[in-house]
Design a protein around this motif. Structure first.
Motif, PDB file in Angstrom:
ATOM      1  N   VAL A  76       0.809  -1.203   0.063  1.00  0.00           N
ATOM      2  CA  VAL A  76       0.121   0.204   0.114  1.00  0.00           C
ATOM      3  C   VAL A  76       0.906   1.227  -0.090  1.00  0.00           C
ATOM      4  O   VAL A  76       1.995   1.224   0.700  1.00  0.00           O
ATOM      5  CB  VAL A  76      -0.771   0.154   1.076  1.00  0.00           C
ATOM      6  N   GLU A  77       0.597   1.983  -0.790  1.00  0.00           N
ATOM      7  CA  GLU A  77       1.507   3.435  -1.049  1.00  0.00           C
ATOM      8  C   GLU A  77       1.416   4.051   0.496  1.00  0.00           C
ATOM      9  O   GLU A  77       0.386   4.364   1.061  1.00  0.00           O
ATOM     10  CB  GLU A  77       0.736   4.244  -2.054  1.00  0.00           C
ATOM     11  N   PRO A  78       2.694   4.364   1.090  1.00  0.00           N
ATOM     12  CA  PRO A  78       2.579   5.112   2.393  1.00  0.00           C
ATOM     13  C   PRO A  78       1.749   6.360   2.668  1.00  0.00           C
ATOM     14  O   PRO A  78       1.519   6.579   3.650  1.00  0.00           O
ATOM     15  CB  PRO A  78       4.156   5.210   2.598  1.00  0.00           C
ATOM     16  N   VAL A  79       1.591   7.285   1.646  1.00  0.00           N
ATOM     17  CA  VAL A  79       1.188   8.409   1.441  1.00  0.00           C
ATOM     18  C   VAL A  79      -0.288   8.010   1.997  1.00  0.00           C
ATOM     19  O   VAL A  79      -1.027   8.933   2.725  1.00  0.00           O
ATOM     20  CB  VAL A  79       1.073   9.090   0.236  1.00  0.00           C
ATOM     21  N   ARG A  80      -0.950   6.822   1.773  1.00  0.00           N
ATOM     22  CA  ARG A  80      -2.443   6.380   2.391  1.00  0.00           C
ATOM     23  C   ARG A  80      -2.468   6.496   3.702  1.00  0.00           C
ATOM     24  O   ARG A  80      -3.584   6.605   4.398  1.00  0.00           O
ATOM     25  CB  ARG A  80      -2.806   5.320   1.835  1.00  0.00           C
ATOM     26  N   TYR A  81      -1.402   6.280   4.640  1.00  0.00           N
ATOM     27  CA  TYR A  81      -1.294   6.295   5.917  1.00  0.00           C
ATOM     28  C   TYR A  81      -0.184   7.441   6.512  1.00  0.00           C
ATOM     29  O   TYR A  81       0.105   7.188   7.781  1.00  0.00           O
ATOM     30  CB  TYR A  81      -1.127   5.081   6.537  1.00  0.00           C
ATOM     31  N   GLY A  82       0.148   8.500   5.687  1.00  0.00           N
ATOM     32  CA  GLY A  82       0.709   9.541   6.119  1.00  0.00           C
ATOM     33  C   GLY A  82       2.292   9.364   6.645  1.00  0.00           C
ATOM     34  O   GLY A  82       2.637   9.926   7.630  1.00  0.00           O
ATOM     35  N   ALA A  83       2.753   8.351   5.615  1.00  0.00           N
ATOM     36  CA  ALA A  83       4.105   8.051   5.919  1.00  0.00           C
ATOM     37  C   ALA A  83       5.035   8.592   4.608  1.00  0.00           C
ATOM     38  O   ALA A  83       4.566   8.403   3.440  1.00  0.00           O
ATOM     39  CB  ALA A  83       4.240   6.769   6.354  1.00  0.00           C
ATOM     40  N   GLU A  84       6.239   8.575   4.846  1.00  0.00           N
ATOM     41  CA  GLU A  84       7.105   8.925   3.712  1.00  0.00           C
ATOM     42  C   GLU A  84       7.732   7.350   3.491  1.00  0.00           C
ATOM     43  O   GLU A  84       7.650   6.564   4.244  1.00  0.00           O
ATOM     44  CB  GLU A  84       8.300   9.666   4.023  1.00  0.00           C
ATOM     45  N   ARG A  85       7.789   7.081   2.146  1.00  0.00           N
ATOM     46  CA  ARG A  85       8.276   5.966   1.649  1.00  0.00           C
ATOM     47  C   ARG A  85       9.522   5.606   2.111  1.00  0.00           C
ATOM     48  O   ARG A  85      10.648   6.206   1.858  1.00  0.00           O
ATOM     49  CB  ARG A  85       8.094   5.993   0.072  1.00  0.00           C
ATOM     50  N   ASP A  86       9.741   4.287   2.833  1.00  0.00           N
ATOM     51  CA  ASP A  86      10.849   3.518   2.905  1.00  0.00           C
ATOM     52  C   ASP A  86      11.574   3.288   1.557  1.00  0.00           C
ATOM     53  O   ASP A  86      10.934   2.566   0.610  1.00  0.00           O
ATOM     54  CB  ASP A  86      10.599   2.452   3.926  1.00  0.00           C
ATOM     55  N   PRO A  87      12.631   3.319   1.472  1.00  0.00           N
ATOM     56  CA  PRO A  87      13.408   2.721   0.179  1.00  0.00           C
ATOM     57  C   PRO A  87      12.893   1.159  -0.198  1.00  0.00           C
ATOM     58  O   PRO A  87      13.094   0.751  -1.230  1.00  0.00           O
ATOM     59  CB  PRO A  87      14.759   2.714   0.463  1.00  0.00           C
ATOM     60  N   ARG A  88      12.624   0.621   0.844  1.00  0.00           N
ATOM     61  CA  ARG A  88      12.439  -0.937   0.687  1.00  0.00           C
ATOM     62  C   ARG A  88      10.982  -1.260   0.384  1.00  0.00           C
ATOM     63  O   ARG A  88      10.695  -2.408   0.154  1.00  0.00           O
ATOM     64  CB  ARG A  88      12.884  -1.676   1.971  1.00  0.00           C
ATOM     65  N   THR A  89      10.180  -0.198   0.345  1.00  0.00           N
ATOM     66  CA  THR A  89       8.726  -0.448  -0.061  1.00  0.00           C
ATOM     67  C   THR A  89       8.642  -0.327  -1.510  1.00  0.00           C
ATOM     68  O   THR A  89       9.114   0.327  -2.205  1.00  0.00           O
ATOM     69  CB  THR A  89       7.927   0.974   0.656  1.00  0.00           C
ATOM     70  N   GLY A  90       7.764  -1.233  -2.086  1.00  0.00           N
ATOM     71  CA  GLY A  90       7.712  -1.577  -3.396  1.00  0.00           C
ATOM     72  C   GLY A  90       6.983  -0.310  -3.964  1.00  0.00           C
ATOM     73  O   GLY A  90       6.406   0.784  -3.425  1.00  0.00           O
ATOM     74  N   PRO A  91       6.908  -0.285  -5.431  1.00  0.00           N
ATOM     75  CA  PRO A  91       6.524   0.674  -6.313  1.00  0.00           C
ATOM     76  C   PRO A  91       4.709   0.888  -5.950  1.00  0.00           C
ATOM     77  O   PRO A  91       4.293  -0.117  -5.741  1.00  0.00           O
ATOM     78  CB  PRO A  91       6.785   0.410  -7.514  1.00  0.00           C
ATOM     79  N   PRO A  92       4.228   2.079  -6.148  1.00  0.00           N
ATOM     80  CA  PRO A  92       2.903   2.065  -5.756  1.00  0.00           C
ATOM     81  C   PRO A  92       2.134   1.585  -6.639  1.00  0.00           C
ATOM     82  O   PRO A  92       2.500   1.498  -8.134  1.00  0.00           O
ATOM     83  CB  PRO A  92       2.769   3.768  -5.724  1.00  0.00           C
ATOM     84  N   ALA A  93       0.944   1.133  -6.595  1.00  0.00           N
ATOM     85  CA  ALA A  93      -0.275   0.641  -7.216  1.00  0.00           C
ATOM     86  C   ALA A  93      -1.411   1.480  -7.081  1.00  0.00           C
ATOM     87  O   ALA A  93      -2.329   0.948  -6.370  1.00  0.00           O
ATOM     88  CB  ALA A  93      -0.631  -0.989  -7.048  1.00  0.00           C
ATOM     89  N   ARG A  94      -1.287   2.606  -7.524  1.00  0.00           N
ATOM     90  CA  ARG A  94      -2.368   3.723  -6.995  1.00  0.00           C
ATOM     91  C   ARG A  94      -3.913   3.305  -7.517  1.00  0.00           C
ATOM     92  O   ARG A  94      -4.543   3.727  -6.724  1.00  0.00           O
ATOM     93  CB  ARG A  94      -1.914   4.892  -7.663  1.00  0.00           C
ATOM     94  N   GLU A  95      -4.010   2.979  -8.632  1.00  0.00           N
ATOM     95  CA  GLU A  95      -5.198   2.561  -8.885  1.00  0.00           C
ATOM     96  C   GLU A  95      -5.860   1.615  -8.330  1.00  0.00           C
ATOM     97  O   GLU A  95      -7.123   1.641  -7.673  1.00  0.00           O
ATOM     98  CB  GLU A  95      -5.395   2.225 -10.440  1.00  0.00           C
ATOM     99  N   ARG A  96      -5.186   0.600  -7.751  1.00  0.00           N
ATOM    100  CA  ARG A  96      -5.752  -0.420  -7.184  1.00  0.00           C
ATOM    101  C   ARG A  96      -5.936  -0.028  -5.567  1.00  0.00           C
ATOM    102  O   ARG A  96      -6.957  -0.488  -5.007  1.00  0.00           O
ATOM    103  CB  ARG A  96      -4.608  -1.714  -6.981  1.00  0.00           C
TER     104      ARG A  96
END
Length: 234
Positions: A76-96
């Motif tokens: 889940v894209e971190p912006v959805r829970y108010g966080a900055e993206r960690d480099p180990r977080t995968g690419p966003p799937a914004r439509e999903r």
């Protein structure tokens, strides 16, 4: 809206992949690992794939279903829970993300039984205002390989009613629930304390909302999915 066959209709969200290949074709595709529909079918339900759609269509979609499964998939894209993206977080799937958050909200509003699996549990937590740990060291380090570990139910929960004993489950994830969303309680833990299942505190009082961090579609145990299908049948 149980069908004339008596088998409830369970919608399952899908992956969207670019350049999927089969035969001579290479096209964008809405995909679902076959373990998901097979698990629904073996548990007594009818399975329907739900590719991403406009979020404003979520309520109408849920209204046609007896139950909803939010399947595993990308972070889940971190912006959805108010966080900055960690480099180990995968690419966003914004439509999903947008589609599944709208589906979760519609199901919660309508009281439709809801099961979140892996990403689906994390998305449920985010939908209710919770946050995620973006990376757990030592988890899912071997790409594409499911591991197993025991999870222990919390007595008195919906999950414990379905699976009262500690059991080994198939797992593949590198993120986890951090702060619980509004109304959610933990209903199973791993040995290291990681929350492995969550549910609405009101689930035992008529609603049915459960998230599991593992992948029941990769296992033979039907109890979690049977719980959803029974609730959907009501």
């Amino acid at each position: 809206m149980v069908s004339g066959t008596g088998r409830p209709l369970i919608g399952v969200t899908t992956y969207v992949e670019t350049g999927a290949r089969w035969g001579v074709w290479e096209l964008d595709a809405a995909l679902l690992p076959v373990g998901y529909p097979r698990l629904v079918q073996r548990a007594g339900g009818l399975a329907a794939m739900l590719p991403p759609d406009a979020p404003e269509h979520a309520a109408a979609t849920v209204a046609r279903l007896d139950g909803l499964v939010i399947a595993g998939g990308p972070d889940v894209e971190p912006v959805r829970y108010g966080a900055e993206r960690d480099p180990r977080t995968g690419p966003p799937a914004r439509e999903r993300d947008a589609w599944e958050l709208a589906l979760a909200d519609a199901a919660l509003t309508a009281g439709i039984p809801l099961l979140g699996i892996c990403r689906g549990m994390q998305l449920l937590n985010v939908a209710l205002g919770g946050t995620l740990v973006q990376h757990l060291d030592g988890h899912a380090e071997i790409v594409g390989v499911f591991g197993r570990h025991p999870v222990k139910p919390v007595p008195g929960t919906l999950y414990a009613d379905l699976v009262p004993e500690e059991m080994s489950v198939p797992t593949f994830h590198h993120q986890a629930v951090d702060r619980l969303g509004a109304g959610l309680i933990p209903s199973a833990h791993a040995a290291d304390g990681t929350v492995e299942a969550v549910e609405l505190a009101s689930s035992g009082a008529g609603g049915w909302v459960l998230g599991v961090q593992w992948h029941p579609e990769m296992d033979e145990d039907l109890r979690v999915m049977r719980g959803l299908v029974r609730a959907a049948g009501r």
